[in-house]
Structure formats: C-alpha cells, structure tokens
Write a protein that holds these residues in place. Structure first.
Motif, mmCIF file in Angstrom:
data_model
loop_
_atom_site.group_PDB
_atom_site.id
_atom_site.type_symbol
_atom_site.label_atom_id
_atom_site.label_comp_id
_atom_site.label_asym_id
_atom_site.label_seq_id
_atom_site.Cartn_x
_atom_site.Cartn_y
_atom_site.Cartn_z
ATOM 1 N N SER A 59 0.835 -1.207 0.000
ATOM 2 C CA SER A 59 0.000 0.000 0.000
ATOM 3 C C SER A 59 0.871 1.258 0.000
ATOM 4 O O SER A 59 0.516 2.257 -0.636
ATOM 5 C CB SER A 59 -0.947 -0.010 1.195
ATOM 6 N N ILE A 60 2.006 1.210 0.691
ATOM 7 C CA ILE A 60 2.938 2.345 0.648
ATOM 8 C C ILE A 60 3.501 2.516 -0.758
ATOM 9 O O ILE A 60 3.591 3.633 -1.283
ATOM 10 C CB ILE A 60 4.067 2.155 1.677
ATOM 11 N N ILE A 61 3.865 1.399 -1.392
ATOM 12 C CA ILE A 61 4.399 1.459 -2.764
ATOM 13 C C ILE A 61 3.344 1.998 -3.714
ATOM 14 O O ILE A 61 3.639 2.804 -4.609
ATOM 15 C CB ILE A 61 4.906 0.066 -3.185
ATOM 16 N N LYS A 62 2.086 1.567 -3.521
ATOM 17 C CA LYS A 62 1.010 2.052 -4.384
ATOM 18 C C LYS A 62 0.814 3.562 -4.213
ATOM 19 O O LYS A 62 0.604 4.282 -5.194
ATOM 20 C CB LYS A 62 -0.289 1.315 -4.081
ATOM 21 N N ALA A 63 0.893 4.061 -2.980
ATOM 22 C CA ALA A 63 0.747 5.499 -2.743
ATOM 23 C C ALA A 63 1.862 6.279 -3.435
ATOM 24 O O ALA A 63 1.614 7.327 -4.043
ATOM 25 C CB ALA A 63 0.737 5.778 -1.248
ATOM 26 N N ILE A 67 1.539 9.076 -6.537
ATOM 27 C CA ILE A 67 2.166 10.398 -6.494
ATOM 28 C C ILE A 67 3.014 10.626 -7.737
ATOM 29 O O ILE A 67 2.962 11.695 -8.369
ATOM 30 C CB ILE A 67 2.998 10.552 -5.206
ATOM 31 N N ILE A 68 3.797 9.626 -8.133
ATOM 32 C CA ILE A 68 4.626 9.751 -9.343
ATOM 33 C C ILE A 68 3.746 9.861 -10.576
ATOM 34 O O ILE A 68 4.040 10.627 -11.501
ATOM 35 C CB ILE A 68 5.601 8.559 -9.435
ATOM 36 N N LEU A 69 2.644 9.114 -10.596
ATOM 37 C CA LEU A 69 1.698 9.196 -11.709
ATOM 38 C C LEU A 69 1.124 10.603 -11.827
ATOM 39 O O LEU A 69 1.041 11.161 -12.933
ATOM 40 C CB LEU A 69 0.576 8.173 -11.503
ATOM 41 N N GLY A 70 0.759 11.198 -10.716
ATOM 42 C CA GLY A 70 0.238 12.566 -10.741
ATOM 43 C C GLY A 70 1.276 13.567 -11.225
ATOM 44 O O GLY A 70 0.963 14.474 -12.000
ATOM 45 N N TRP A 71 2.523 13.381 -10.793
ATOM 46 C CA TRP A 71 3.582 14.279 -11.250
ATOM 47 C C TRP A 71 3.821 14.111 -12.753
ATOM 48 O O TRP A 71 4.087 15.094 -13.455
ATOM 49 C CB TRP A 71 4.858 14.036 -10.467
ATOM 50 N N GLY A 72 3.695 12.897 -13.253
ATOM 51 C CA GLY A 72 3.838 12.670 -14.693
ATOM 52 C C GLY A 72 2.743 13.366 -15.480
ATOM 53 O O GLY A 72 2.993 13.930 -16.553
ATOM 54 N N ILE A 73 1.517 13.338 -14.968
ATOM 55 C CA ILE A 73 0.409 14.023 -15.636
ATOM 56 C C ILE A 73 0.660 15.530 -15.665
ATOM 57 O O ILE A 73 0.426 16.197 -16.688
ATOM 58 C CB ILE A 73 -0.924 13.683 -14.929
ATOM 59 N N GLY A 98 4.937 5.652 -13.032
ATOM 60 C CA GLY A 98 3.987 5.735 -11.925
ATOM 61 C C GLY A 98 2.905 4.684 -12.023
ATOM 62 O O GLY A 98 2.489 4.097 -11.022
ATOM 63 N N LEU A 99 2.433 4.415 -13.260
ATOM 64 C CA LEU A 99 1.436 3.347 -13.450
ATOM 65 C C LEU A 99 2.009 1.984 -13.067
ATOM 66 O O LEU A 99 1.330 1.180 -12.418
ATOM 67 C CB LEU A 99 0.966 3.317 -14.910
ATOM 68 N N LEU A 100 3.243 1.719 -13.478
ATOM 69 C CA LEU A 100 3.869 0.441 -13.138
ATOM 70 C C LEU A 100 4.047 0.298 -11.625
ATOM 71 O O LEU A 100 3.807 -0.775 -11.066
ATOM 72 C CB LEU A 100 5.223 0.308 -13.827
ATOM 73 N N ILE A 101 4.462 1.360 -10.972
ATOM 74 C CA ILE A 101 4.661 1.292 -9.528
ATOM 75 C C ILE A 101 3.329 1.166 -8.801
ATOM 76 O O ILE A 101 3.199 0.398 -7.845
ATOM 77 C CB ILE A 101 5.459 2.521 -9.042
ATOM 78 N N GLU A 106 -0.618 -5.942 -8.447
ATOM 79 C CA GLU A 106 -1.514 -6.597 -9.396
ATOM 80 C C GLU A 106 -0.731 -7.223 -10.540
ATOM 81 O O GLU A 106 -1.062 -8.322 -11.006
ATOM 82 C CB GLU A 106 -2.546 -5.594 -9.928
ATOM 83 N N ILE A 107 0.322 -6.550 -10.985
ATOM 84 C CA ILE A 107 1.147 -7.090 -12.072
ATOM 85 C C ILE A 107 1.877 -8.334 -11.594
ATOM 86 O O ILE A 107 1.938 -9.354 -12.300
ATOM 87 C CB ILE A 107 2.135 -6.009 -12.583
ATOM 88 N N LEU A 108 2.417 -8.299 -10.381
ATOM 89 C CA LEU A 108 3.135 -9.460 -9.861
ATOM 90 C C LEU A 108 2.216 -10.645 -9.622
ATOM 91 O O LEU A 108 2.604 -11.801 -9.851
ATOM 92 C CB LEU A 108 3.864 -9.084 -8.567
ATOM 93 N N THR A 109 0.987 -10.394 -9.173
ATOM 94 C CA THR A 109 0.054 -11.513 -9.007
ATOM 95 C C THR A 109 -0.413 -12.049 -10.351
ATOM 96 O O THR A 109 -0.692 -13.245 -10.484
ATOM 97 C CB THR A 109 -1.160 -11.102 -8.159
ATOM 98 N N ALA A 110 -0.507 -11.172 -11.370
ATOM 99 C CA ALA A 110 -0.929 -11.642 -12.686
ATOM 100 C C ALA A 110 0.098 -12.549 -13.340
ATOM 101 O O ALA A 110 -0.255 -13.523 -14.016
ATOM 102 C CB ALA A 110 -1.215 -10.436 -13.591
ATOM 103 N N ILE A 111 1.392 -12.265 -13.108
ATOM 104 C CA ILE A 111 2.408 -13.128 -13.720
ATOM 105 C C ILE A 111 2.768 -14.301 -12.809
ATOM 106 O O ILE A 111 3.577 -15.144 -13.178
ATOM 107 C CB ILE A 111 3.677 -12.319 -14.081
#
Length: 114
Positions: A59-63, A67-73, A98-101, A106-111
């Motif tokens: 959850s910390i990594i997702k937060a 934040i990085i996603l917002g800065w990218g936008i 930011g999307l990857l982070i 979800e990405i790790l559980t999908a693979i």
C-alpha cells in the motif's frame, strides 16, 4: 612525587556520589521489573502477520506510484502548454513509471510471482 591525600570532605562527597549512583541504579532496575508489561501476540498464525506486513508495504508502494503518476500528468500538461518535446518525453516516462509502480502488486500476481 608526593601524592596528595584526599581530604575527609572529598571522601565524603565521593561516598555520597557512589551511594546515590547505587540507589539510582537499584531504583531503575526495580522500575524495569515492576512496570514491565507482557506483550501478547495478536494471532496464532505467523503467516497472517507476514501477509499483513506485505499488504502494508504494497500500500505504501502504491501510494508512491500514484504520487509519481500525478507528477507525470502534470509534466505532460506543462509540456503540451510549452511545446517542449523533451519535457513531454520525460512526462510520459514518469506517467508510465507511476502506473507500473502503482499497480506493481496486481502485475506481480498476474504473472504469478506472488
């Protein structure tokens, strides 16, 4: 060399300091013994504790990813306004990073890694 002997007054001060130090240490040890409270574990299964810690860390990594996603936008918007191609590239890299982070769990559980 003649060594001066301590006066009785200095010996009395030293004795008082030693006695005060002894009683302070004894009081500290007594307080540690009397005021110690037992810690009871919340669950009997240690695997649930590890899973809760893993969820907290993700959850910390997702937060941070959001934040990085917002800065990218913000960077993409500023680059469109200023017509700066290098800033636009940097903004899109920040946006996709930011999307990857943000969706790392979800990405790790999908693979199948988690």
């Amino acid at each position: 060399m003649n060594k001066k002997n301590d006066t009785p007054r200095q010996l009395h001060k030293r004795g008082k300091l030693l006695k005060r130090g002894y009683w302070t240490g004894a009081a500290a040890v007594l307080m540690l013994c009397v005021l110690a409270t037992p810690a009871f574990a919340a669950g009997s299964d240690p695997l649930t504790i590890v899973n809760n810690l893993s969820d907290f860390i993700f959850s910390i990594i997702k937060a941070l990813g959001v934040i990085i996603l917002g800065w990218g936008i913000v960077q993409v918007g500023m680059s469109i306004q200023s017509h700066d191609a290098s800033q636009r590239t940097q903004g899109f890299l920040c946006l996709f990073g930011g999307l990857l982070i943000a969706f790392a769990k979800e990405i790790l559980t999908a693979i199948g890694a988690i």
